[in-house]
Every structure is written in C-alpha cells, then in structure tokens.
Write a protein that holds these residues in place. Sequence first.
Motif, short mmCIF file in Angstrom:
data_model
loop_
_atom_site.label_atom_id
_atom_site.label_comp_id
_atom_site.label_asym_id
_atom_site.label_seq_id
_atom_site.Cartn_x
_atom_site.Cartn_y
_atom_site.Cartn_z
N ALA A 219 -27.27 107.90 43.44
CA ALA A 219 -28.47 106.96 42.68
C ALA A 219 -29.87 107.54 43.19
O ALA A 219 -30.68 107.85 42.48
CB ALA A 219 -28.18 105.72 42.80
N ASP A 220 -29.81 107.63 44.59
CA ASP A 220 -31.09 107.87 45.11
C ASP A 220 -31.35 109.57 45.07
O ASP A 220 -32.53 109.75 44.81
CB ASP A 220 -31.06 107.81 46.86
N SER A 221 -30.52 110.29 44.67
CA SER A 221 -30.73 111.57 44.40
C SER A 221 -31.08 111.98 43.10
O SER A 221 -32.20 112.82 42.82
CB SER A 221 -29.25 112.33 44.37
N GLY A 222 -30.86 111.00 42.05
CA GLY A 222 -31.58 111.01 40.72
C GLY A 222 -32.96 110.77 40.96
O GLY A 222 -33.91 111.52 40.29
N GLN A 223 -33.28 109.86 41.97
CA GLN A 223 -34.88 109.55 41.93
C GLN A 223 -35.55 110.62 42.78
O GLN A 223 -36.68 110.92 42.63
CB GLN A 223 -34.99 108.22 42.92
#
Length: 611
Positions: A219-223
Amino acid sequence: MKYTTLSALKPGDLENAADDYAAASNMADNAKGRLNDEIGPKMRGALEGKSVDAALTQVKKLSSNFHYTQTQCGLIRTNLNLLAGELRAAQKKLKGAESDAAAEGFTVNPDGSVSYPAAGDKVDGKTPAGGTVAGSTRPESPTEGKPLDPAGDAGDLADALDRQAANADPNPNRAKALAIANTIAAAVKEATEADRQYAPVLRRLKADDDLDVSHADWADSGQDMEASRKAAKEVGAELPGAPRNGTPKANAEWWKDLSAEDRDNYIALHPAGIGAMDGLPADVRDETNRVVMSEKRGQYEMELAGIPPEPRKERPGPSGLPSREWEKWDEKYGDRKAHLESSISGMKAIQGRFDRTGEKGLPEAYLLGFDPEGKGDGKVIIANGNPDTADHTAVHTPGTGTNLGGISGDLDRSDKLWRNSDRLAPGESVSTVMWFDYNAPDSIPQATESGWAKDGGPSLQRFLEGTEAAQGGPEASHTTVSGHSYGSTVVGEAAKHHDIPADDIMVEGSPGMQVEHARDLGVGADHVWAVGADWTWDDSIVRQGGRLMGLGEGGNIPTDDDFGGNVMDYGEHRGISGHSGFWDESGGEPSTSLRNLSSVVVGDYDNVELK
C-alpha cells in the motif's frame, strides 16, 4: 541550492546510482521469474505432499519479496534519472551563462552575481564605470513599457526599474551582465526546485528493516508512486506524451518508438495506465498489472482492517428489525466492505492461477488487465500462455453474473480450454485469454437491456485489435473469439459493427448475438460455431429467453438451423448444469463439448462433431 553547488555538481553520479538500482531491479526480476516460471512449476509437476506445499509457500513468499524489490528499485532508478535530467538541464543553462560571461570578459562571482568592466561612450570625458549586478528569477513585469503602477507588487516594480536602469545605463555591459545574471538565477532556481521536490520522495523510498513484505508495504508503494508522479509534474520532468485515446495500432507504434529508459520510467510511474493500454506487448502489460494488483491488494486489505466490526443486526426483542447501530454501520461501511471482500477474493483467485503454473502442464499466466474498481464489476483479463507468440489464440468473454469476486470459475474454464486445445496441437503454442472488461448484467432480467453489450462490444473490439497489433498482424495467429451466455451477445455486438480480427467465432449457451444470420458476424458462416444443451432446463431457459427478449435479430439464436452457422454436439449429460457444463472434465476426460471447443481453437475443423 547555491550557484557554486550547481556549478560543481556532477549529475552523472546520480545516473550511476540509478544504474546500480536498475541492476538491482533486474536482478530481482530475474530471481522472481526463475521462482515463478521454473522452480515453482517443477516442484508442482514432480512432487506432492505437505512438505512440498510448505516449500511452495516459501517460494511464493520469496517471489513476493523479489517483486517488491524489483518495483521499489525501479522506482528509485526512475526518480534518480529524472532528477539527474532536471539538474543536468539546469547546469547546462548555467554553463551557457558562464560561457557568455567569459566571452564578454565578465566575472561570475561565488554568489552568482556578475561583474562587468567599464565600457561605452564617454560621458563628461569619462568612460562609464563597471559594476556588479545580481540576477532575478521573476518573470518579465506586466508593467514593462508602461507607466509604473505604485500599487503593484514591490518586487515586480524593483525588477522593472532595474531593467529600465540597465537599458538606460551608458555602459552597455550592464544590460548584458544583467541578462547573464538572470539566466544564472533561473538555472539555480530550477535546480533548487528539482532538489526540493525529489529529496522527500527519495527519502521515503525505503523498506522496513524486516524480511516480510506486508500488505502495508505494498500500500505504501502505491503512495510512493503517487509522490513520484507529483514530483515529476511539479518540476516539468514529464515523459514523452502517450497517445490520447489512441488506436491499439497507434499505441503499439508509440511504445515501439520509446527509448528503453522511457519505457522503464513509464512502467515505474504509470503501471495502471500502461497495463490498460491495448496494443502493448503482453509481458509489459503483465508486469505492470501485477504491480497494480499487489498495490491494490495491500490498499484493500489495510482499508478492510480499518472498518469497525459489524454490530449485531437484530434489535433485542421479537421485532426482528435491524438495530439503529447496525443501520448506521451499514450505511457507512456495508457496501464498501462487501466490495473490498469481493475484490480481495478475486485477487486471491488470480494469485491462485499464478500459483498453478506448471500443474498439469499449465503455462505461465499473463495478467493483461486489472482494475477492481473498473466497469462496475471490476476488470480482469488473464491469459494462459503468451498470446503475442501463440500459434492459436482464443479470447473468451463470460456472461451474466460475472464479477471480479467470482472470477475463479471463469479462470478454471480457461485453464481447461487451454489444456485440451494444447493437447490437440502438439508442436504448436496455444494461448487462451479470459477477457472480462465489461459491466456484465447481474441477472437474466437485467440482460434484457441492450446497453450492457453496446458498452462491452467496443471494448472487446479494441482488445482484439490490440492483440493483433502486439502479435504483428492478422496472419501471426489463428484467433478464435468465444462468448458464453450473455458474453456471446457482447461478441455479436463487436462483430456486427466492426471487421472483427478473428478467424472463428464460437458461442456456448447463447441467448442471441444481435444479428439475424451467422454471415452477419463477418468471419463467414462456416466459421461460426455454436453449442447448446437442449436437454437441460437452465441452458434452454437462457437460450429461449434470449429469443423472447429479442437478443437475436429476427428471433434467431446461434443454435437455430436458420441462423446458418455450425451447431456442435454437446454430448452426454454428466449430471451437472448444462449451461455451465460446456467445459466439463469430470472423470478426467474432456466432454464432447470441450473437445469440440478445443478443436475449433486449434483449427482442427474436421474433428468437430456437429449435430
């Protein structure tokens, strides 16, 4: 950033670091590929038992770690290269100003100001004195050439006065020096802005210090990607423009003409856009869509975990009415929770197909489209085998009730069609594609509305054109377009309006294809194939219901003799639903229907059993 810093900067150091991250990304990609395409399939094909299952679980976990490493290192590489490009452009502008200053005999001072010597016609017997000017990055004042407005911006007024003074100065060097100083100031400002935008992005691109790639990490990778796209936009480090609403052929040409670096940058920054672009190579779409799915899975799992537990639904007592607490919860979270759970179920099914690679010879899967929010029911396009290189390609469209959460049954049918088609074509490659990129009706009554097919037909046509473009032309592969139930209506909608890029059309349990005759589908009536299960109530209801609802022009449906196509034999009833049983393999042997479908896929028409 100071002038001296920019002057001494070596953007090549950043580019060298980017190359190192590119090497790490490629290493992780290769390791992931070996695990997914070699080690895992060989273990599944040769071994059985709990110990093998445990080992395969570790292989999948290691593959996920390498995938995350590949994605993040690729993103770091792209950010470093884009930052280096912006700094190099700013430095080039600075070096040009320094060269101009040297040519004029000016001196650029450590603070970026420019000193100029005495010059010009004598005034009162003296040569106009030299001096020093500092640059400004303000745009040309709107008051230029007009009376100054005392109420305007003080900085604009000062700059305008400075330019007017330079132009009026009897020393011509002052105006030249000011122009050079302004260029230096602009270069420093551009470099400073690039550094300001990219520094926080690069700082956030770091993983946890554990060995577990969690949903939170993805999820952080998407951010991270969103922050990287924003930084690129803010400093103007945009990539070569992609075709707007381009045809699949235009998309293919655009991708072919991009440099390798620009391709890598697009993959790193815009995986969702690249993954959805018809006409691009299957391996590129697969790579980007797997990133999108991993990120969405992480986001959805985190969002689902953040939803409060569902309260007790019933009120205390005999009323049976829902409690107010539950009603409030349901209004706020009910629909979203159901969507998240359904989507996660679909993602697990897709991952399950990836994990089955090697079972019973099943080839590598290619995720050609994925969007859990798309088209109402979600979007997924997944291929068994690479369609770009296949000798035989079958694109199948599922029907009423299809959604991402329940996609496992359609994936299983595609697996069976591949397995039996491959068996009939030794020495040739086969790819079966499960195409679900339209909003399917949720029920038979909904299917009476023609809008579902009218929206889905053009999307199917674009995908088929894109597949043909990626393959290299219409002669590259024998292509069959298939449609089950209402999916056949979508196929008919595409075919009746376009020169559909297919050699054969085959339909299973079709309620009508919006044409009166097989010849209206554009592939020739002798290349239209239909199968129905006349003796089962569910298939008969669907087909005859479609006739009554007018999904077939003139009242004809594909299994009618008057339709003019080939009507294949369904075969024996094996005790399962006829409408869903066209791909039956119970007992370890393909049904007559499945053998017939597979024979069409590989162009073995002589072995198709007709009614």
